[in-house]
Design a protein around this motif. Structure first.
Motif, PDB file in Angstrom:
ATOM      1  N   TYR A   1      43.779  -9.941   1.025  1.00 14.56           N
ATOM      2  CA  TYR A   1      43.542  -8.429   0.719  1.00 14.56           C
ATOM      3  C   TYR A   1      42.134  -8.060   1.322  1.00 14.56           C
ATOM      4  O   TYR A   1      41.184  -8.570   0.960  1.00 14.56           O
ATOM      5  N   THR A   2      42.390  -7.110   2.085  1.00  9.45           N
ATOM      6  CA  THR A   2      41.227  -6.766   3.013  1.00  9.45           C
ATOM      7  C   THR A   2      40.097  -5.762   2.469  1.00  9.45           C
ATOM      8  O   THR A   2      39.147  -5.580   2.725  1.00  9.45           O
ATOM      9  N   LEU A   3      40.572  -4.956   1.241  1.00  9.01           N
ATOM     10  CA  LEU A   3      39.593  -3.940   0.742  1.00  9.01           C
ATOM     11  C   LEU A   3      38.632  -4.831  -0.202  1.00  9.01           C
ATOM     12  O   LEU A   3      38.810  -5.790  -0.559  1.00  9.01           O
ATOM     13  N   LYS A   4      37.500  -3.894  -0.719  1.00  8.92           N
ATOM     14  CA  LYS A   4      36.577  -4.628  -1.478  1.00  8.92           C
ATOM     15  C   LYS A   4      36.827  -4.347  -2.965  1.00  8.92           C
ATOM     16  O   LYS A   4      36.460  -4.969  -3.790  1.00  8.92           O
ATOM     17  N   SER A   5      37.854  -3.372  -3.219  1.00  7.53           N
ATOM     18  CA  SER A   5      38.305  -3.163  -4.529  1.00  7.53           C
ATOM     19  C   SER A   5      39.764  -2.972  -4.639  1.00  7.53           C
ATOM     20  O   SER A   5      40.396  -2.556  -3.724  1.00  7.53           O
ATOM     21  N   LEU A   6      40.101  -2.833  -5.734  1.00  9.39           N
ATOM     22  CA  LEU A   6      41.844  -2.481  -6.141  1.00  9.39           C
ATOM     23  C   LEU A   6      41.857  -0.839  -5.997  1.00  9.39           C
ATOM     24  O   LEU A   6      40.644  -0.101  -6.302  1.00  9.39           O
ATOM     25  N   PRO A   7      42.902  -0.571  -6.065  1.00 10.72           N
ATOM     26  CA  PRO A   7      42.820   1.068  -5.995  1.00 10.72           C
ATOM     27  C   PRO A   7      42.699   1.609  -7.238  1.00 10.72           C
ATOM     28  O   PRO A   7      42.782   0.997  -8.444  1.00 10.72           O
ATOM     29  N   ALA A   8      41.907   2.907  -7.335  1.00  6.47           N
ATOM     30  CA  ALA A   8      41.214   3.458  -8.734  1.00  6.47           C
ATOM     31  C   ALA A   8      42.419   3.623  -9.574  1.00  6.47           C
ATOM     32  O   ALA A   8      42.242   3.532 -11.028  1.00  6.47           O
ATOM     33  N   LYS A   9      43.631   3.628  -9.309  1.00  4.66           N
ATOM     34  CA  LYS A   9      44.756   4.102 -10.095  1.00  4.66           C
ATOM     35  C   LYS A   9      45.650   3.004 -10.568  1.00  4.66           C
ATOM     36  O   LYS A   9      46.919   3.033 -10.874  1.00  4.66           O
ATOM     37  N   PHE A  10      45.122   1.683 -10.340  1.00  6.17           N
ATOM     38  CA  PHE A  10      45.996   0.544 -10.620  1.00  6.17           C
ATOM     39  C   PHE A  10      45.878   0.349 -12.112  1.00  6.17           C
ATOM     40  O   PHE A  10      44.899   0.159 -12.827  1.00  6.17           O
TER      41      PHE A  10
ATOM     42  N   ASN B   1      46.433 -12.655  -8.632  1.00  6.12           N
ATOM     43  CA  ASN B   1      46.207 -13.632  -7.913  1.00  6.12           C
ATOM     44  C   ASN B   1      45.749 -13.297  -6.672  1.00  6.12           C
ATOM     45  O   ASN B   1      46.620 -12.677  -5.740  1.00  6.12           O
ATOM     46  N   LEU B   2      44.481 -13.208  -6.038  1.00  2.66           N
ATOM     47  CA  LEU B   2      44.052 -12.555  -4.737  1.00  2.66           C
ATOM     48  C   LEU B   2      43.311 -13.594  -3.978  1.00  2.66           C
ATOM     49  O   LEU B   2      42.054 -13.308  -3.656  1.00  2.66           O
ATOM     50  N   PRO B   3      43.827 -14.665  -3.533  1.00  2.00           N
ATOM     51  CA  PRO B   3      43.279 -15.806  -2.817  1.00  2.00           C
ATOM     52  C   PRO B   3      42.617 -15.317  -1.319  1.00  2.00           C
ATOM     53  O   PRO B   3      43.333 -14.595  -0.793  1.00  2.00           O
ATOM     54  N   ASP B   4      41.603 -15.704  -0.896  1.00  2.00           N
ATOM     55  CA  ASP B   4      40.987 -15.435   0.496  1.00  2.00           C
ATOM     56  C   ASP B   4      40.863 -13.847   0.870  1.00  2.00           C
ATOM     57  O   ASP B   4      41.109 -13.444   1.671  1.00  2.00           O
ATOM     58  N   SER B   5      40.618 -13.116  -0.296  1.00  2.00           N
ATOM     59  CA  SER B   5      40.387 -11.606  -0.324  1.00  2.00           C
ATOM     60  C   SER B   5      39.006 -11.313  -0.219  1.00  2.00           C
ATOM     61  O   SER B   5      38.025 -11.846  -0.637  1.00  2.00           O
ATOM     62  N   SER B   6      38.666 -10.017   0.086  1.00  2.00           N
ATOM     63  CA  SER B   6      37.474  -9.344   0.341  1.00  2.00           C
ATOM     64  C   SER B   6      37.061  -8.364  -1.053  1.00  2.00           C
ATOM     65  O   SER B   6      36.179  -8.258  -0.865  1.00  2.00           O
ATOM     66  N   VAL B   7      37.775  -8.805  -2.180  1.00  2.00           N
ATOM     67  CA  VAL B   7      37.475  -8.331  -3.218  1.00  2.00           C
ATOM     68  C   VAL B   7      36.200  -8.487  -3.868  1.00  2.00           C
ATOM     69  O   VAL B   7      35.951  -9.592  -4.375  1.00  2.00           O
ATOM     70  N   GLU B   8      35.615  -7.355  -4.161  1.00  2.00           N
ATOM     71  CA  GLU B   8      34.085  -7.535  -4.825  1.00  2.00           C
ATOM     72  C   GLU B   8      34.113  -7.193  -6.217  1.00  2.00           C
ATOM     73  O   GLU B   8      33.467  -7.456  -7.176  1.00  2.00           O
ATOM     74  N   THR B   9      34.834  -5.995  -6.333  1.00  2.00           N
ATOM     75  CA  THR B   9      35.145  -5.232  -7.987  1.00  2.00           C
ATOM     76  C   THR B   9      36.594  -5.008  -8.025  1.00  2.00           C
ATOM     77  O   THR B   9      37.287  -4.520  -7.252  1.00  2.00           O
ATOM     78  N   LEU B  10      37.220  -5.582  -9.353  1.00  2.00           N
ATOM     79  CA  LEU B  10      38.485  -5.238  -9.387  1.00  2.00           C
ATOM     80  C   LEU B  10      38.637  -3.828  -9.844  1.00  2.00           C
ATOM     81  O   LEU B  10      39.691  -3.306  -9.309  1.00  2.00           O
ATOM     82  N   TRP B  11      37.890  -3.218 -10.556  1.00  2.00           N
ATOM     83  CA  TRP B  11      38.051  -1.704 -11.023  1.00  2.00           C
ATOM     84  C   TRP B  11      36.768  -1.427 -11.614  1.00  2.00           C
ATOM     85  O   TRP B  11      35.971  -2.275 -11.909  1.00  2.00           O
ATOM     86  N   SER B  12      36.549  -0.091 -11.657  1.00  2.00           N
ATOM     87  CA  SER B  12      35.355   0.414 -12.299  1.00  2.00           C
ATOM     88  C   SER B  12      35.609   0.724 -13.690  1.00  2.00           C
ATOM     89  O   SER B  12      36.669   1.107 -14.120  1.00  2.00           O
ATOM     90  N   GLY B  13      34.545   0.727 -14.488  1.00  2.00           N
ATOM     91  CA  GLY B  13      34.892   1.073 -15.822  1.00  2.00           C
ATOM     92  C   GLY B  13      35.445   0.023 -16.752  1.00  2.00           C
ATOM     93  O   GLY B  13      35.594  -1.181 -16.266  1.00  2.00           O
ATOM     94  N   SER B  14      36.111   0.457 -18.008  1.00  2.00           N
ATOM     95  CA  SER B  14      36.671  -0.677 -18.840  1.00  2.00           C
ATOM     96  C   SER B  14      38.135  -0.500 -18.724  1.00  2.00           C
ATOM     97  O   SER B  14      38.867   0.869 -18.460  1.00  2.00           O
ATOM     98  N   GLN B  15      38.647  -1.696 -18.642  1.00  2.00           N
ATOM     99  CA  GLN B  15      40.131  -1.578 -18.821  1.00  2.00           C
ATOM    100  C   GLN B  15      40.516  -2.350 -20.192  1.00  2.00           C
ATOM    101  O   GLN B  15      40.122  -3.153 -20.847  1.00  2.00           O
ATOM    102  N   VAL B  16      41.633  -1.551 -20.686  1.00  2.00           N
ATOM    103  CA  VAL B  16      42.169  -2.262 -22.126  1.00  2.00           C
ATOM    104  C   VAL B  16      43.232  -3.068 -22.011  1.00  2.00           C
ATOM    105  O   VAL B  16      44.249  -2.678 -21.142  1.00  2.00           O
ATOM    106  N   LEU B  17      43.073  -4.272 -21.950  1.00  2.00           N
ATOM    107  CA  LEU B  17      44.190  -5.471 -21.895  1.00  2.00           C
ATOM    108  C   LEU B  17      44.926  -5.698 -23.083  1.00  2.00           C
ATOM    109  O   LEU B  17      44.135  -5.790 -24.101  1.00  2.00           O
TER     110      LEU B  17
END
Length: 82
Positions: free
Chosen positions: A42-51, A60-76
């Protein structure tokens, strides 16, 4: 793709780079609520804001450029096994 629950994108390491190219300026700001996301290289540094992660089971994001999954808190959701 509103009913999409499973997304798996593979990178072709034998070819000259990946066949999937995403440029954030092109408006890639949304992924549907997925249960499973597997994206190699995955080439971007973060996932889409509306994910939406409310139904996400595995990310699962192997060999990706992700530095931040999302901003703020996510309720899981909490899984209670009996």
């Amino acid at each position: 793709m509103r009913q999409l629950k499973f997304l798996k994108i593979h990178s072709n390491l034998t070819a000259a780079g990946s066949k999937v190219c995403i440029v954030k300026d092109d408006g890639f700001d949304y992924l549907p609520p997925l249960r499973y996301l597997h994206w190699e290289a995955y080439t971007l540094k973060s996932l889409p804001a509306k994910f939406e992660t409310n139904v996400l089971v595995e990310l699962n994001l192997p060999d990706s450029s992700v530095e931040t999954l999302w901003s703020g808190s996510q309720v899981l959701p909490l899984c209670v096994c009996r």
